[in-house]
Every structure is written in C-alpha cells, then in structure tokens.
Design a protein around this motif. Sequence first.
Motif: not given
Length: 165
Positions: A32-47
């Motif tokens: 469908r043209g969507r991109l998979l992103l991740a939320w990183h544990t412990g040190h993330s300031d965003g996706w």
Amino acid sequence: MGISPHVARLRAAVGHELLVLPCVTVLPVDDRGRLLLAWHTGHSDGWGTVGGAVDPGESPAEAAVREAREEIGVAIRLVRLIDVLGGPDYEISYPNGDRVAYIPAVYEAEITDGDPAPADGELSEIAWFTPEELESIPLSRFTRALLTATGWLRRPGTGPSSGAR
C-alpha cells in the motif's frame, strides 16, 4: 542486541569519543506504499528506522537483512540501495555519553516472510505510516534527516506541488 562486540572493543580503547561507523537503514515498504518505522527503547526522541551497525566481515546488504531479522523478526528482500548518507545530521550522542557519526547505507525492502514485531528488546513499538502521515508524527532527528534526504519527507520550504517527493 545492543552494542556489538566490535564496537565494545573500540569503546574500551576510546571511551565516549566520536566514532565514525558504517551502518544500514532498512525502509520496509508494504504493497500500500506505507513505510514501517520503529520506536526505539530507552533513547528515542521520536519514530526511527530499522537498522544498525555493519559488523566486520559483513557487507551492508548482509547487515540490512540481519538487522531486519533481529529487530523485527522478519525475512526481507532488498529492493534497492536508495542512498549512502553522512554528515552532522547523522551524529548521535547516546545517554551514556557515547558519540557516533553514522554513515548509513539506506535500503528499500519488502517483507517476504513473517509479521513484523519488536523482536530483540531494542524496539518497543513498530507501525506502518503513509507518506502523508510521516509529515505529522514525531521523528528522531536522524530519521527526519534520512527521510528528507531520501524523498519520503518534503524538504523544508517546499510545498506539495513542488515535486520534492
């Protein structure tokens, strides 16, 4: 997985000093043209993106396939190498004081086997986003720079009719 044995050896020698490291970023795209992103544990300031350091003796393509398997538990097919990036936008200071200047090889990929889910403790969440949704979600500085450089996000000061995508 956290820090690789190779980087741990380097850190033992140089402490928190800036390391320049080759890495990979995997951009899984669905039908469908969507991109998979991740939320990183412990040190993330965003996706963020799926990926990590290239290990000694490993090609960037091999690292991309390995990182996708380790982080989101799936098999992928690399569709294309999009770009190789670097510069100040790809420098990161971790909470423990470690500093890294990454040189990411960015790959578009498709998932060939498995359902993506956080698999190794590095990620707390993953989600699919349309290009339009990417404009309004919180992205890490690294990810925002990478998605802008690769055309997933509009460059600052450009409009939807400018052809910047």
